[in-house]
Design a protein around this motif. Structure first.
Motif, PDB file in Angstrom:
ATOM      1  N   LEU A 198       2.337 -17.043   6.237  1.00  0.00           N
ATOM      2  CA  LEU A 198       1.795 -16.186   5.406  1.00  0.00           C
ATOM      3  C   LEU A 198       0.090 -16.314   5.945  1.00  0.00           C
ATOM      4  O   LEU A 198      -0.807 -16.247   5.007  1.00  0.00           O
ATOM      5  CB  LEU A 198       2.034 -16.327   4.290  1.00  0.00           C
ATOM      6  CG  LEU A 198       3.248 -15.933   3.458  1.00  0.00           C
ATOM      7  CD1 LEU A 198       3.333 -16.210   1.987  1.00  0.00           C
ATOM      8  CD2 LEU A 198       3.728 -14.529   3.732  1.00  0.00           C
ATOM      9  N   SER A 199      -0.366 -16.842   7.085  1.00  0.00           N
ATOM     10  CA  SER A 199      -1.714 -16.972   7.620  1.00  0.00           C
ATOM     11  C   SER A 199      -2.098 -15.500   7.797  1.00  0.00           C
ATOM     12  O   SER A 199      -1.608 -14.720   8.623  1.00  0.00           O
ATOM     13  CB  SER A 199      -1.641 -17.992   8.772  1.00  0.00           C
ATOM     14  OG  SER A 199      -1.392 -19.291   8.685  1.00  0.00           O
ATOM     15  N   GLU A 200      -3.427 -15.202   7.254  1.00  0.00           N
ATOM     16  CA  GLU A 200      -4.028 -13.925   7.328  1.00  0.00           C
ATOM     17  C   GLU A 200      -4.579 -14.010   8.943  1.00  0.00           C
ATOM     18  O   GLU A 200      -4.820 -12.812   9.361  1.00  0.00           O
ATOM     19  CB  GLU A 200      -5.024 -13.446   6.409  1.00  0.00           C
ATOM     20  CG  GLU A 200      -4.265 -13.347   5.103  1.00  0.00           C
ATOM     21  CD  GLU A 200      -3.790 -14.280   4.269  1.00  0.00           C
ATOM     22  OE1 GLU A 200      -4.311 -15.568   4.491  1.00  0.00           O
ATOM     23  OE2 GLU A 200      -3.139 -14.073   3.377  1.00  0.00           O
ATOM     24  N   TRP A 202      -5.134 -16.294  12.703  1.00  0.00           N
ATOM     25  CA  TRP A 202      -4.393 -17.552  13.384  1.00  0.00           C
ATOM     26  C   TRP A 202      -4.737 -17.454  14.895  1.00  0.00           C
ATOM     27  O   TRP A 202      -5.044 -16.421  15.498  1.00  0.00           O
ATOM     28  CB  TRP A 202      -2.958 -17.987  13.140  1.00  0.00           C
ATOM     29  CG  TRP A 202      -2.006 -16.781  13.452  1.00  0.00           C
ATOM     30  CD1 TRP A 202      -1.406 -15.748  12.710  1.00  0.00           C
ATOM     31  CD2 TRP A 202      -1.664 -16.245  14.581  1.00  0.00           C
ATOM     32  NE1 TRP A 202      -0.533 -14.886  13.255  1.00  0.00           N
ATOM     33  CE2 TRP A 202      -0.665 -15.087  14.570  1.00  0.00           C
ATOM     34  CE3 TRP A 202      -1.665 -16.743  16.046  1.00  0.00           C
ATOM     35  CZ2 TRP A 202      -0.019 -14.596  15.513  1.00  0.00           C
ATOM     36  CZ3 TRP A 202      -0.806 -16.304  17.184  1.00  0.00           C
ATOM     37  CH2 TRP A 202      -0.055 -15.031  16.699  1.00  0.00           C
ATOM     38  N   SER A 238      -5.302 -21.772  11.881  1.00  0.00           N
ATOM     39  CA  SER A 238      -5.047 -20.873  11.252  1.00  0.00           C
ATOM     40  C   SER A 238      -5.829 -20.557   9.692  1.00  0.00           C
ATOM     41  O   SER A 238      -6.699 -21.683   9.356  1.00  0.00           O
ATOM     42  CB  SER A 238      -3.642 -21.054  10.502  1.00  0.00           C
ATOM     43  OG  SER A 238      -3.374 -22.352   9.689  1.00  0.00           O
ATOM     44  N   ARG A 240      -5.697 -19.443   5.591  1.00  0.00           N
ATOM     45  CA  ARG A 240      -4.661 -18.931   4.810  1.00  0.00           C
ATOM     46  C   ARG A 240      -5.041 -18.872   3.496  1.00  0.00           C
ATOM     47  O   ARG A 240      -5.921 -19.734   2.944  1.00  0.00           O
ATOM     48  CB  ARG A 240      -3.362 -19.827   4.834  1.00  0.00           C
ATOM     49  CG  ARG A 240      -2.225 -19.224   4.119  1.00  0.00           C
ATOM     50  CD  ARG A 240      -0.941 -20.034   4.412  1.00  0.00           C
ATOM     51  NE  ARG A 240      -1.260 -21.417   4.772  1.00  0.00           N
ATOM     52  CZ  ARG A 240      -0.772 -22.253   3.429  1.00  0.00           C
ATOM     53  NH1 ARG A 240      -0.140 -21.700   2.496  1.00  0.00           N
ATOM     54  NH2 ARG A 240      -0.812 -23.572   3.542  1.00  0.00           N
ATOM     55  N   TYR A 241      -4.770 -17.825   2.629  1.00  0.00           N
ATOM     56  CA  TYR A 241      -5.215 -17.413   1.482  1.00  0.00           C
ATOM     57  C   TYR A 241      -4.523 -18.395   0.343  1.00  0.00           C
ATOM     58  O   TYR A 241      -3.232 -18.421   0.558  1.00  0.00           O
ATOM     59  CB  TYR A 241      -5.499 -16.237   0.838  1.00  0.00           C
ATOM     60  CG  TYR A 241      -5.789 -16.284  -0.757  1.00  0.00           C
ATOM     61  CD1 TYR A 241      -7.243 -16.122  -0.990  1.00  0.00           C
ATOM     62  CD2 TYR A 241      -4.636 -15.805  -1.628  1.00  0.00           C
ATOM     63  CE1 TYR A 241      -7.300 -16.127  -2.248  1.00  0.00           C
ATOM     64  CE2 TYR A 241      -5.125 -15.663  -2.831  1.00  0.00           C
ATOM     65  CZ  TYR A 241      -6.325 -15.810  -3.509  1.00  0.00           C
ATOM     66  OH  TYR A 241      -7.017 -15.399  -4.581  1.00  0.00           O
ATOM     67  N   THR A 242      -4.965 -19.459  -0.492  1.00  0.00           N
ATOM     68  CA  THR A 242      -4.403 -20.230  -1.382  1.00  0.00           C
ATOM     69  C   THR A 242      -5.017 -19.844  -2.602  1.00  0.00           C
ATOM     70  O   THR A 242      -5.852 -20.086  -3.019  1.00  0.00           O
ATOM     71  CB  THR A 242      -4.113 -21.615  -1.175  1.00  0.00           C
ATOM     72  OG1 THR A 242      -5.520 -22.052  -0.888  1.00  0.00           O
ATOM     73  CG2 THR A 242      -3.462 -21.882   0.131  1.00  0.00           C
TER      74      THR A 242
END
Length: 385
Positions: A198-200, A202, A238, A240-242
């Motif tokens: 689920l990396s937006e 990379w 990467s 990624r949204y958290t």
């Protein structure tokens, strides 16, 4: 009666299991745009749809150059609105002083395009057109480079400024073979499994190649600051949204960069150099924050918080950097700049220079009008389906 009820239930459970496995495999598989790229030294991917939904950057007014505005008027393509994802391949050139500079690029764009209008626009600029695999490859000469563009489908474009046709042909071949049956390049097969799910955005491989320092092209430089990292270093990076850990601030973006060093000694040297550099940057931002009291600048405060979130770890040949930036901090950084103050210069599709230039920065620009176009007698190609 029980048997009649049990059989449909078992079938439903089986179908749900199959669907779950398919969804899991799809989530683990590289994006289609990345799988279409040719063999390369590095791959970078950006999924713009969630970024656009979260930041609404497509609503931000932008001052455009006349050439870029001409491209929009001719094709109807508004990149910040119509592009959904972009995949780039970096190709290290054997002669860094050649027309392509040290790096050439191949790209795949996924979005919403008017095939007929785009085909007519490319036709008006192309010096040659090559039919291949049922598609048309448009070759556009720009300051010593040969940019090749093809429509792979109604929503996919491919481009490459490599000197040969091998890369654009490879992308067309992979597209014709079908997205699901195309595993992608050897680099993708070797490194993509290390990218967090689920990396937006990379990158894998030698992603530092376009960032070579002016003082020493063997090292990476960012914003004029030379880093203790070589351009031929392999990375897995990467974004990624958290949301879970940063609910009050609207979520956060997690940056993860892993260097794959050739040996443990190199990795140890890297982490020592990065630690010293990080301490210097933290000291500078702390002094600036103190000097700005009692009215600290929001962007400076955000930079300081992001730098303080950085952690560095070292294990064997791997060096891992982690950092977090809350959405509020990112907004503070972006709103401190006026996006309309700087026009979008047509740097790609490539001015002649030794610096690497990617075709995604700006579309090709039409030549000055001199009357009848040399290809005006040809029939414009129909939209690719």
């Amino acid at each position: 009666m029980r048997k009649r009820t049990l059989i449909p239930l078992l079938i439903a459970i089986h179908l749900l299991c199959v669907l779950g496995v398919m969804l899991y495999l799809r989530a683990k598989a590289p994006p289609e745009a990345a799988r279409l790229l040719p063999e390369s030294d590095a791959i970078v991917y950006l999924n713009l749809k969630p970024v656009r939904a979260a930041t609404h950057f497509d609503k931000t007014p932008i001052q455009r150059s006349p050439d870029f505005q001409h491209f929009i008027d001719a094709t109807g393509i508004l990149p910040e609105r119509d592009l959904d994802s972009v995949a780039l391949a970096f190709h290290r050139m054997p002669d860094p002083t050649g027309p392509n500079g040290p790096v050439a690029f191949s790209e795949v764009f996924v979005g919403r395009f008017d095939g007929a209008r785009l085909g007519q626009y490319l036709h008006s600029l192309a010096s040659t057109e090559e039919p291949y695999a049922g598609r048309t490859i448009y070759t556009i000469p720009i300051d010593g480079r040969q940019l090749r563009i093809a429509q792979l489908g109604y929503d996919i474009l491919a481009a490459s400024n490599m000197p040969t046709t091998e890369q654009i042909h490879s992308m067309l071949d992979r597209s014709r073979a079908g997205a699901l049956s195309t595993p992608g390049s050897s680099l993708l097969a070797a490194r993509y499994h290390e990218v967090p799910i689920l990396s937006e955005a990379w990158g894998v491989g030698r992603i530092g190649l376009p960032l070579s320092s002016d003082d020493d092209p063997n090292f990476i430089a960012i914003l004029g600051l030379q880093l203790p990292l070589r351009t031929d270093t392999d990375f897995v990076a990467s974004l990624r949204y958290t949301a879970a850990e940063h609910v009050l601030s609207g979520g956060a973006v997690h940056l993860r960069i892993e260097e794959i060093a050739p040996d443990p000694n190199t990795a140890s040297t890297t982490i020592n150099a990065l630690t010293n550099l990080l301490n210097v940057l933290r000291g500078i931002t702390a002094e600036q924050a103190t000097a700005a009291q009692p009215s600290p600048n929001a962007s400076s405060t955000a930079v300081q918080a992001i730098l303080n979130s950085v952690t560095l770890t070292h294990h064997d040949t791997r060096v891992l950097l982690n950092a977090n930036a809350a959405i509020d901090q990112l907004k503070a950084l972006t709103t401190s700049q006026d996006p309309a103050a700087t026009p979008l210069a047509p740097t790609a599709f490539a001015p002649a220079s030794s610096a690497p230039v990617s075709p995604i920065s700006s579309p090709p620009v039409p030549p000055p009008s001199t009357g009848k176009h040399p290809h005006a007698t040809r029939t414009a190609p129909a939209a690719s389906n």
